[in-house]
Design a protein around this motif. Structure first.
Motif, PDB file in Angstrom:
ATOM      1  N   GLY A  58     -20.651  32.926 -17.364  1.00  0.00           N
ATOM      2  CA  GLY A  58     -21.912  32.414 -17.871  1.00  0.00           C
ATOM      3  C   GLY A  58     -21.938  32.511 -19.387  1.00  0.00           C
ATOM      4  N   THR A  60     -23.868  31.012 -23.206  1.00  0.00           N
ATOM      5  CA  THR A  60     -24.901  30.274 -23.923  1.00  0.00           C
ATOM      6  C   THR A  60     -24.251  29.449 -25.029  1.00  0.00           C
ATOM      7  OG1 THR A  60     -25.268  32.070 -25.498  1.00  0.00           O
ATOM      8  CG2 THR A  60     -26.579  32.089 -23.462  1.00  0.00           C
ATOM      9  N   ARG A  65     -25.783  36.819 -25.410  1.00  0.00           N
ATOM     10  CA  ARG A  65     -26.115  37.152 -24.026  1.00  0.00           C
ATOM     11  C   ARG A  65     -26.727  38.550 -23.993  1.00  0.00           C
ATOM     12  NH1 ARG A  65     -21.460  36.533 -19.779  1.00  0.00           N
ATOM     13  NH2 ARG A  65     -20.736  38.403 -20.876  1.00  0.00           N
ATOM     14  N   ARG A  87     -18.448  30.867 -26.012  1.00  0.00           N
ATOM     15  CA  ARG A  87     -19.196  29.620 -25.961  1.00  0.00           C
ATOM     16  C   ARG A  87     -18.280  28.523 -25.438  1.00  0.00           C
ATOM     17  NH1 ARG A  87     -20.162  30.963 -32.090  1.00  0.00           N
ATOM     18  NH2 ARG A  87     -18.688  32.562 -31.391  1.00  0.00           N
ATOM     19  N   ASP A 222     -27.324  30.438 -17.453  1.00  0.00           N
ATOM     20  CA  ASP A 222     -26.996  29.554 -18.563  1.00  0.00           C
ATOM     21  C   ASP A 222     -27.338  28.101 -18.217  1.00  0.00           C
ATOM     22  OD1 ASP A 222     -24.948  28.542 -16.947  1.00  0.00           O
ATOM     23  OD2 ASP A 222     -23.333  29.467 -18.085  1.00  0.00           O
ATOM     24  N   MET A 228     -25.708  35.367 -15.827  1.00  0.00           N
ATOM     25  CA  MET A 228     -25.120  36.136 -16.936  1.00  0.00           C
ATOM     26  C   MET A 228     -25.539  37.593 -16.760  1.00  0.00           C
ATOM     27  SD  MET A 228     -25.630  33.476 -20.128  1.00  0.00           S
ATOM     28  CE  MET A 228     -27.382  33.235 -19.815  1.00  0.00           C
TER      29      MET A 228
END
Length: 232
Positions: A58, A60, A65, A87, A222, A228
């Protein structure tokens, strides 16, 4: 797998990545087994109850996070043992870390460390597998959080003789009677390092026990609806 049948019925699997593939440790009742598959799809090809992986699951768009922040707080003063900033766009859009970091700066985001950048292939391999197999119970685990739970206090670096010995002793107490063989004979020629084996064992324990997680409760998700949350 060395030490037990990979086709057993109540399997819990822990995975830690290394340059050539994955260290896969399976727990099935009182049996323990280790193998060194090249790909995640091979490591998780047989039926299992739950798998845990020492890799970000997971992501972002900006790399932030809550689970990473909480894990770093739990491991203080050894916060740097938790890599941050994964990422998808870093590896989807770029093949050169300098170009990726130039784009991160343009977006006002933190740079990706060289260590994180080189984990990219593994991170994306797991990301694609998890998103393609949403019915499977696959969780992110940080081995240092597991060792902290087992030891009750911060541990010396796993790169030191003392740190490796403490982790080995904790795993023996947790039922890994063949750990010395795994650290020597079974590992020889695979390319995996001793600490990769120790970490995979710890992750397998968390796969079986799931003693706690950060953050607690329903995890944030996400943009692809991937949880996450880091377990230990």
């Amino acid at each position: 797998m060395t030490g037990a049948s990979a086709a057993a019925g109540a399997m819990f699997i822990g995975l830690d990545g290394f340059r050539r593939g994955w260290v896969a440790v399976a727990i099935d009742g009182d049996e323990r087994a280790i193998s060194f598959p090249a790909e995640i799809s091979t490591a998780l090809a047989d039926p299992f109850v739950r798998a845990a992986i020492d890799i970000p699951i997971g992501m972002t768009d900006d790399g932030g996070r809550a689970c990473d922040r909480l894990a770093r707080e739990a491991l203080a003063p050894h916060r740097s043992r938790v890599f941050t900033g994964a990422r998808r766009w870093l590896w989807e859009e770029f093949t050169d870390p300098d170009h990726a970091n130039a784009e991160a700066a343009r977006r006002g985001q933190p740079r990706a460390s060289r260590q994180l950048w080189h984990l990219g292939r593994k991170i994306m391999e797991v990301d694609m597998f998890v998103r393609a197999h949403r019915g499977l119970d696959i969780r992110e685990v940080h081995p240092e959080l597991v060792f902290l739970r087992l030891h009750g206090a911060p541990l010396p670096s796993k790169k030191t003789e003392q740190g490796a010995r403490v982790r080995r002793d904790l795993l023996v107490a947790a039922g890994f009677e063949a750990i010395d063989d795994w650290l020597t004979r079974a590992r020889r020629g695979t390319g995996a390092k001793p600490d990769d084996v120790l970490d995979a064992c710890a992750v397998a324990l968390a796969a079986r026990d799931c003693a706690g997680c950060v953050p607690e409760g329903e995890p944030p998700r996400d943009g692809h609806e991937v949880a996450m949350q880091i377990w230990f």
